[in-house]
Design an enzyme around this catalytic site. Sequence first.
Site, mmCIF file in Angstrom:
data_model
loop_
_atom_site.group_PDB
_atom_site.id
_atom_site.type_symbol
_atom_site.label_atom_id
_atom_site.label_comp_id
_atom_site.label_asym_id
_atom_site.label_seq_id
_atom_site.Cartn_x
_atom_site.Cartn_y
_atom_site.Cartn_z
ATOM 1 N N ASP A 149 -33.043 27.889 -72.621
ATOM 2 C CA ASP A 149 -33.516 28.059 -71.243
ATOM 3 C C ASP A 149 -32.388 27.711 -70.265
ATOM 4 O O ASP A 149 -31.283 28.235 -70.389
ATOM 5 C CB ASP A 149 -34.776 27.206 -71.036
ATOM 6 C CG ASP A 149 -35.465 27.411 -69.703
ATOM 7 O OD1 ASP A 149 -36.133 28.436 -69.547
ATOM 8 O OD2 ASP A 149 -35.330 26.542 -68.823
ATOM 9 N N TYR A 198 -42.317 33.204 -60.092
ATOM 10 C CA TYR A 198 -42.186 31.746 -60.173
ATOM 11 C C TYR A 198 -40.860 31.229 -59.616
ATOM 12 O O TYR A 198 -40.817 30.185 -58.955
ATOM 13 C CB TYR A 198 -42.412 31.260 -61.606
ATOM 14 C CG TYR A 198 -41.273 31.453 -62.579
ATOM 15 C CD1 TYR A 198 -40.479 30.389 -62.978
ATOM 16 C CD2 TYR A 198 -40.992 32.708 -63.120
ATOM 17 C CE1 TYR A 198 -39.442 30.550 -63.888
ATOM 18 C CE2 TYR A 198 -39.964 32.889 -64.022
ATOM 19 C CZ TYR A 198 -39.192 31.816 -64.405
ATOM 20 O OH TYR A 198 -38.156 31.988 -65.304
ATOM 21 N N TYR A 279 -33.039 26.016 -60.128
ATOM 22 C CA TYR A 279 -33.448 27.311 -59.587
ATOM 23 C C TYR A 279 -32.979 27.471 -58.141
ATOM 24 O O TYR A 279 -32.607 28.565 -57.715
ATOM 25 C CB TYR A 279 -34.966 27.445 -59.639
ATOM 26 C CG TYR A 279 -35.556 27.440 -61.030
ATOM 27 C CD1 TYR A 279 -35.702 28.615 -61.756
ATOM 28 C CD2 TYR A 279 -35.984 26.251 -61.620
ATOM 29 C CE1 TYR A 279 -36.252 28.621 -63.024
ATOM 30 C CE2 TYR A 279 -36.530 26.244 -62.891
ATOM 31 C CZ TYR A 279 -36.665 27.436 -63.590
ATOM 32 O OH TYR A 279 -37.203 27.433 -64.854
ATOM 33 N N HIS A 344 -41.596 31.345 -75.643
ATOM 34 C CA HIS A 344 -40.401 30.791 -75.006
ATOM 35 C C HIS A 344 -39.858 29.532 -75.669
ATOM 36 O O HIS A 344 -38.651 29.390 -75.838
ATOM 37 C CB HIS A 344 -40.714 30.505 -73.537
ATOM 38 C CG HIS A 344 -39.529 30.029 -72.748
ATOM 39 N ND1 HIS A 344 -38.410 30.810 -72.543
ATOM 40 C CD2 HIS A 344 -39.291 28.851 -72.113
ATOM 41 C CE1 HIS A 344 -37.530 30.147 -71.806
ATOM 42 N NE2 HIS A 344 -38.035 28.956 -71.538
#
Length: 369
Positions: A149, A198, A279, A344
């Site tokens: 990730d 998201y 992010y 995931h």
Amino acid sequence: METCIGFKNWVLHILKSLLPQTTHLTTPTTTNKESQTEVVLKMEQIEHKMVAVNGINMHVAELGKGPTVLLIHGFPELWYTWRHQILYLASHGYRAIAPDLRGYGDTTGAPISDPAKFTTLHVVGDLVALIDAVAGPGENNKVFVVAHDWGAVMAWALCLYRPDKVKALVALSVPFSPRNPKYKPLDALQHLYGKDYYITRFQEPGEIEGEFAVWGTERVLSNFFNFRKPEALCLPKGIGFGTSPDDPITLPSWISKEDLAYYTSKFEKTGFTGGLNYYRALNINWELTAPWTGAQIKVPVKFIVGDLDLTYHTMGAKDYIQKGGFKKDVPLLEDVVILQGVAHFLHEEKPDEINQHIHHFIQHFSVEP
């Protein structure tokens, strides 16, 4: 040391719960059917320490002797996401090192109020300093890297900026993403998926944290861990994952109540802002990495992804992985594995398979000249 005491208390709690019924603890799983009590006792052997790196104090979990394997977690994870791999690698002659990244867990010192301090340059700086601290200075302090990730994003950046530090990389879920000089990533993602996507929802500081607070840390984590739809994850304002705060919290088969409790305890202490800042730094990364436009990854790589992983179904990802683009940008890409029916968090969902894939790959580079 607080982090050591906290983890040992958690282990003792698990051991007590195991005394009357040894089937309570479902992780880590093992291939040789050893008792869960034995597994927990092995977990207690993991050494926890703090390492000063790049202006922060990084919490590191370590076990084993031999060539170093650096395990880099993603969101919403911790060092603990690698519990299966730490035990396996240590038992197969490797030294497993799993840090809490800046903004996570027991790592301290990163200014979480400033997303600009969470760029790939900052995090790679942390990792390079950690490698120097654990592997020693000089030309031979390369390590193996296994990453998932956001950890994979940082591992690709580490290989791009400092390939001299990496023997080989096993990247999980997230392939290399070459910089597009024409489009900022956040602008492109919002254009493709809309305002409820998201990553778009994560941008405004404090907004999604407020919604997470309403839902509760345990429920937020369980919703992320349960997500296995091969599509974009959208979190409409006020609706989120679409579950009610009154619904019972459910767990996927690969995580136990004790596992979720450990994650929950850490994120209740730190909040989610540190992880969300990764992010929020996406466009800043784009601005800072212009000098690497068109650059290739020049270390040996194995890539593994589940066919139900939302990242595999990001627009253009399948074609990039399967039709030559990935291999062009990563010329030393040696293997791509698509696990069927896996989502995931593949290293937790299918730890035995992932462990074997990791070991099979890195053992080819483990013999010192």
